[in-house]
Write a protein that holds these residues in place. Structure first.
Motif, short mmCIF file in Angstrom:
data_model
loop_
_atom_site.label_atom_id
_atom_site.label_comp_id
_atom_site.label_asym_id
_atom_site.label_seq_id
_atom_site.Cartn_x
_atom_site.Cartn_y
_atom_site.Cartn_z
N LEU A 97 -15.00 30.45 -29.20
CA LEU A 97 -15.63 29.54 -28.25
C LEU A 97 -15.03 29.63 -26.85
O LEU A 97 -15.65 29.16 -25.89
N GLY A 144 -24.56 21.33 -32.01
CA GLY A 144 -23.67 21.79 -30.96
C GLY A 144 -22.24 21.79 -31.46
O GLY A 144 -21.82 20.89 -32.18
N TRP A 204 -17.36 31.21 -24.63
CA TRP A 204 -18.55 30.41 -24.32
C TRP A 204 -18.17 29.16 -23.54
O TRP A 204 -18.89 28.15 -23.59
N ASN A 205 -17.06 29.21 -22.87
CA ASN A 205 -16.57 28.06 -22.10
C ASN A 205 -16.44 26.80 -22.94
O ASN A 205 -16.65 25.68 -22.47
N GLY A 206 -16.12 26.99 -24.23
CA GLY A 206 -15.81 25.88 -25.10
C GLY A 206 -16.98 25.10 -25.65
O GLY A 206 -16.78 24.03 -26.26
N SER A 207 -18.21 25.60 -25.53
CA SER A 207 -19.36 24.85 -26.04
C SER A 207 -20.52 25.79 -26.35
O SER A 207 -20.89 26.62 -25.52
N LEU A 236 -12.64 22.21 -34.17
CA LEU A 236 -13.88 22.21 -33.40
C LEU A 236 -14.70 20.97 -33.73
O LEU A 236 -14.76 20.53 -34.88
N SER A 280 -18.17 22.37 -30.12
CA SER A 280 -17.37 22.45 -28.90
C SER A 280 -15.88 22.40 -29.24
O SER A 280 -15.48 21.95 -30.32
N SER A 313 -11.85 24.44 -28.86
CA SER A 313 -11.16 25.72 -28.81
C SER A 313 -10.91 26.21 -30.22
O SER A 313 -10.22 25.55 -31.00
N SER A 347 -25.15 28.67 -24.53
CA SER A 347 -24.07 27.83 -24.02
C SER A 347 -24.50 26.37 -23.92
O SER A 347 -25.64 26.08 -23.52
N GLY A 348 -23.59 25.47 -24.25
CA GLY A 348 -23.89 24.05 -24.15
C GLY A 348 -24.13 23.60 -22.73
O GLY A 348 -24.68 22.52 -22.50
N SER A 349 -23.72 24.40 -21.77
CA SER A 349 -23.89 24.05 -20.36
C SER A 349 -25.31 24.28 -19.86
O SER A 349 -25.68 23.82 -18.77
#
Length: 258
Positions: free
Chosen positions: A130, A175, A133-136, A151, A177, A179, A214-216
């Motif tokens: 993750l 989802g 994927w910037n953690g999300s 997680l 999220s 590390s 990505s979650g973003s």
């Protein structure tokens, strides 16, 4: 103390990938076939239809391993299994999340320093860090197999109701999220998945070919044209739209068709 023989060291088994506590094995041949099944097994092997299995070294896991319900095949050594439920409120939250995402409501957690082996599958196994994927990350239905227990899981709602009603998709996705390492089951091998990285840009996809994103990113379903007439003329109708900064994994064909 324990020793495992004729497993990873078997000359019929190849290690495909290893990341953190997870190791992915592949059986090169199916030797447990009867004469009436031999022809099918032969051509299945030629087309890369092979059994794959995940082995987890709990001594390397960050906080233990969380599994999709029913995924465990066997364990050896110091391995403790729990429901992962931390009270009535946690139970209700997980039950609700499982209801709306289609995932198992209760995902067992395994801790200790022994070995945990998952059920074999003919699907392809993807190991995801993750951190990349910037953690999300948000997953398509049925993709989750296992992850490190640190997680966090949550139900991610689409940006508008048209994503569910008009796009033929559910209103919620799972989802994940934090590390750690995530283990996914995919109908497509990693070699066939297209990875698109957006930097404040837009991706439009005709069909549910996106298996993870990505979650973003902001995910909606919209008309392919600016007007109903334009969408009708283009022949595309509705498309899945991803906006913002992040990554999307695309399968070569729509899920459910492969």
């Amino acid at each position: 103390m324990y020793q495992i023989s004729n497993f990873i060291d078997n000359d019929d088994i190849t290690t495909l990938a290893s990341l953190g506590a997870f190791t992915v094995l592949e059986y090169q041949r199916d030797l447990s076939v009867m004469p009436q099944d031999a022809q099918i097994a032969y051509f299945a092997n030629a087309m890369n239809v092979r059994k794959r299995q995940v082995v987890c070294d709990l001594s390397k896991a960050n906080g233990g391993i969380t599994l999709q319900a029913g995924a465990m095949q066997w364990t050896v050594g110091n391995v403790n299994a729990t429901t992962g439920i931390k009270g009535v409120g946690d139970l209700l939250g997980k039950a609700m999340r499982g209801k709306v995402t289609g995932e198992s409501a209760i995902k067992p957690e395994y801790t200790g320093n022994g070995t945990l082996v998952l059920e074999p599958t003919y699907r392809h196994i993807l190991l995801v860090d993750l951190q990349d994927w910037n953690g999300s990350i948000v997953l398509d239905d049925g993709l989750f197999l296992a992850c490190e227990s640190t997680l966090k899981h949550k139900a991610v709602m689409r940006s508008n109701f048209s994503s569910a009603v008009a796009g033929g998709e559910g209103l919620f996705n799972l989802g994940v999220s934090g590390s750690g390492i995530l283990c996914l089951e995919s109908v497509c091998p990693r070699e066939e998945l297209v990875e698109i990285t957006l930097q404040d840009d837009i991706l439009k996809v005709d069909g549910n070919m996106a298996i993870a994103w990505s979650g973003s990113l902001n995910f909606t379903v919209e008309r392919s044209g600016k007007s109903l007439m334009g969408s009708a003329v283009s022949g595309e109708g509705l498309v899945n739209v991803f906006r913002g900064t992040g990554k999307v994994l695309l399968a070569p064909v729509a899920q459910g068709i492969a």
